[in-house]
Scaffold this motif. Structure first.
Motif, short mmCIF file in Angstrom:
data_model
loop_
_atom_site.label_atom_id
_atom_site.label_comp_id
_atom_site.label_asym_id
_atom_site.label_seq_id
_atom_site.Cartn_x
_atom_site.Cartn_y
_atom_site.Cartn_z
N ILE A 1 0.88 -1.18 0.00
CA ILE A 1 0.00 0.00 0.00
C ILE A 1 0.91 1.22 0.00
CG2 ILE A 1 -1.87 1.22 1.20
CD1 ILE A 1 -2.78 -1.52 0.39
N PHE B 1 -4.75 5.74 2.67
CA PHE B 1 -5.53 4.52 2.88
C PHE B 1 -6.05 4.47 4.32
CE2 PHE B 1 -5.69 -0.03 4.09
CZ PHE B 1 -6.72 -0.42 3.25
N HIS C 1 -9.06 6.55 4.95
CA HIS C 1 -10.29 5.87 4.51
C HIS C 1 -10.76 4.87 5.56
CE1 HIS C 1 -10.62 7.54 0.55
NE2 HIS C 1 -9.41 7.14 0.20
N CYS D 1 -13.00 -0.22 -1.86
CA CYS D 1 -11.79 -0.71 -2.52
C CYS D 1 -12.11 -1.96 -3.34
CB CYS D 1 -10.73 -1.10 -1.48
SG CYS D 1 -10.31 0.21 -0.36
N ASN D 2 -11.32 -2.19 -4.38
CA ASN D 2 -11.62 -3.36 -5.22
C ASN D 2 -10.99 -4.64 -4.65
OD1 ASN D 2 -8.99 -2.81 -5.70
ND2 ASN D 2 -9.18 -2.50 -7.90
N LYS E 1 -13.88 1.93 -8.28
CA LYS E 1 -13.41 1.66 -6.92
C LYS E 1 -11.94 2.03 -6.78
CE LYS E 1 -16.29 -2.28 -5.64
NZ LYS E 1 -16.18 -3.60 -5.00
N LEU E 2 -11.58 2.27 -5.53
CA LEU E 2 -10.20 2.60 -5.20
C LEU E 2 -9.33 1.34 -5.30
CD1 LEU E 2 -9.34 5.34 -3.93
CD2 LEU E 2 -9.39 4.17 -1.71
N ASP E 3 -8.14 1.45 -5.86
CA ASP E 3 -7.17 0.35 -5.78
C ASP E 3 -5.95 0.84 -5.02
OD1 ASP E 3 -5.57 -1.79 -5.89
OD2 ASP E 3 -5.53 -2.00 -8.06
N PRO E 4 -5.94 0.57 -3.69
CA PRO E 4 -4.82 1.10 -2.89
C PRO E 4 -3.52 0.33 -3.10
CG PRO E 4 -6.47 0.05 -1.48
CD PRO E 4 -6.89 -0.19 -2.88
N ARG E 5 -3.57 -0.78 -3.87
CA ARG E 5 -2.37 -1.60 -4.05
C ARG E 5 -1.38 -0.96 -5.01
NH1 ARG E 5 -6.04 -6.72 -4.59
NH2 ARG E 5 -7.37 -5.03 -5.25
#
Ligand code: GLU
Length: 539
Positions: free
Chosen positions: A105, A111, A114, A398-399, A412-416
């Motif tokens: 992350i 993140f 959130h 998140c996804n 959607k958010l992708d925090p990766r």
């Protein structure tokens, strides 16, 4: 004469002069110092925490100890470039990864913001009932609410009552199943237990058509599973040595109020569900004891992270469970982990999870992070009301749902971090650690069964790089602990010895020569087989 590629450096390229290029430690210094001459210690630790690393992380032990000692020698609690270098050099690989945002992350702070929002949202819920069948559970305030997470890179975040101990109860079921498979393999364990959701309440007195418990996540399956495991130090290892306790009062109450579990025990005994020679009543005691293991939200998030990380504890680097045990466990958590809500949870959240009657939900985002949610009020199916809300909201944001499309679902958010080629990454990390002389990173790599002889595009190994850089400790570690091939040739035909001679590292030349004299090629196959065994002792 055939044309032969020569090492370019041995032809015309000038040798690298020490001190011309800034070192990694210097780069890190400039990043954190932001133009100042010195870095106040608290500025360093604040910057560190922003990456998600904790100052108490076992992987940063050397750095933190050196920092403590060094600060005593300063009058102002600040580090100049020289002192800073002294403090960070032994853990420079992990620190560089952190500050270069190479963790899973990368933007950890946003993140976490959130996560805090989701936490606040669920905090407002007031429904549900705190379990009251034993006094140890009934005494918990319905207002308690905590979320803790640990990523596969060991980034940590906690919010709420994350330091209050509570019992794992049914959240221990996936852990003991994982231990059983780790110890005995899938085939043996599933001689005794099925793999199907039961479609019935978790403590139903019922077996499948083969007279086996339906799965290890319901009581009957978990009781049989208890008869297959022995050791308890697994729990400490799963939690990276963070808080794991035991509530004797809960154990006694569970035993006194456990008529249903005794009934299941006798039924299992009648149907010969246990391995031969099992003493059913002592297994039931062990079952109640396992339910009474205490964790905090924080320590349990490390357990979940070990499951997210293929069985390697992210903060110690220790391999605790086999990949097979972890994969099985996640599969069964996904289909059977949430009581009679399991199908709906798999549908809406799409992540492996296990809940318990104390209000815990152990949630795993495979390859990304482990999360523990804890809040005692339960819904009608026995799941934490706030925990379910949090898990649902997390996946709306998140996804992380197993079937979210990672390529096209832009809403959607992708925090990766962007995924790359794992193998390329692992060679780069290995050679990078050898280049910087970071022995503690190399130890972790070796412990995680990384191939220490991997080669890069030019066929260069960690030993070539360490020899060229004059890192004697790394050279020794690679030869003696990892038993790497001492004479690999790169694409120009050079060995580590050629590198050491070329760059004038006489101490490395001596180590290589001494090692070479002892080392006879006939023994090399047998030697290599022993290497893994020796490794443990030497680390
Ligand atoms: N001690 C409880 C039982 O075995 C565990 C309940 C639970 O967490 O599901 O009945």
């Amino acid at each position: 004469m055939p044309l032969r590629l020569r090492h370019p450096r041995s032809l015309t390229a000038p040798r690298r002069k020490a001190g011309i290029l800034p070192s990694l430690e210097d780069l890190l210094f400039y990043t954190i110092a932001e133009g100042q001459e010195k870095i106040p210690a608290h500025k360093f630790t604040t910057a560190l925490k922003a990456t998600g690393l904790r100052t108490g992380d076992p992987r940063l032990k050397e750095c933190m100890e050196m920092l403590k000692v060094t600060l005593k020698t300063t009058s102002d609690g600040a580090l100049d470039r020289h002192l800073f270098k002294k403090c960070v050099q032994s853990n420079i690989v992990l620190l560089t990864q952190a500050f270069r945002k190479k963790f899973v992350i990368p933007d950890f702070q946003s993140f976490c913001a959130h996560i805090d929002d989701l936490y606040e949202n669920a905090k407002n819920l007031s429904g549900g009932q705190v379990a009251d069948y034993i006094p140890q559970l009934a005494r918990f305030s319905p207002d308690l609410w905590a979320v803790a997470l640990c990523t596969v890179d060991g980034q940590r975040h906690t919010v709420g009552d994350t330091k209050v101990p509570f019992c794992l109860q049914s959240c221990v079921k996936p852990l003991k199943y994982a231990i059983a498979v780790h110890d005995h393999g899938t085939e043996y364990v599933h001689r005794f237990i099925g793999k199907e959701p039961s479609g019935l309440r978790f403590n139903k007195l019922f077996l499948n058509e083969d007279d086996k418990p339906h799965n290890p996540m319901v009581n009957a399956g978990a009781i049989v599973c208890t008869s297959l495991i022995k050791v308890m130090n697994f729990m400490n290892k799963l939690a990276g040595n963070e808080y794991v306790g035991f509530s004797n009062a809960t154990f006694q109450s569970e035993r006194e109020s456990g008529d249903r579990n005794f009934a299941i025990g006798y039924y299992l005994k009648e149907k010969k569900c246990f391995p031969e020679g099992t003493d059913m009543t002592s297994i039931l005691d062990f079952y109640f004891q396992l339910c009474s293991i205490e964790v905090t939200c924080e320590s349990a998030s490390v357990m979940a992270a070990t499951l997210a990380n293929g069985g390697f504890c992210p903060i110690t680097g220790e391999r605790v469970l086999s990949p097979e045990a972890v994969r099985n466990t996640l599969s069964l958590m996904h289909s059977c982990g949430m009581y009679d809500f399991s199908g709906q949870f798999a549908f809406h959240v799409g992540l492996p999870a296990k809940s318990g009657v104390a209000g815990g939900i152990l949630l795993v985002v495979p390859n990304v992070m482990g999360i523990m949610c804890w809040s005692p009020p339960l819904d009608k199916l026995g799941n934490s009301v706030r925990g379910i809300q949090f898990c649902t909201d997390l996946v709306s944001l998140c996804n992380f749902h197993n079937y979210d499309n990672l390529r096209h679902f832009a809403k959607k958010l992708d925090p990766r971090r962007e995924g790359g080629d794992q193998r390329v990454k692992s060679v780069i990390n290995l050679l990078f650690a050898a280049y910087t002389g970071d022995v503690s990173a190399l130890r972790r790599f070796a412990l995680s069964s990384m191939d220490m002889e991997q080669r890069d595009y030019d066929s260069r190994t960690a030993l070539h790089v360490a020899a060229a850089e004059g890192h004697t400790e790394v050279v020794r570690f690679l030869l003696e602990a990892c038993k790497v091939n001492p004479v690999p040739r790169d694409r120009w035909g050079n060995t580590p010895m050629d590198e050491a001679v070329h760059f004038g590292h006489h101490d490395v030349v001596t180590i290589l020569r001494d090692y070479h004299n002892q080392y006879s090629p006939q023994d090399s196959a047998a030697e290599k087989q022993n290497a893994e065994k020796n490794l443990d002792g030497m680390l």
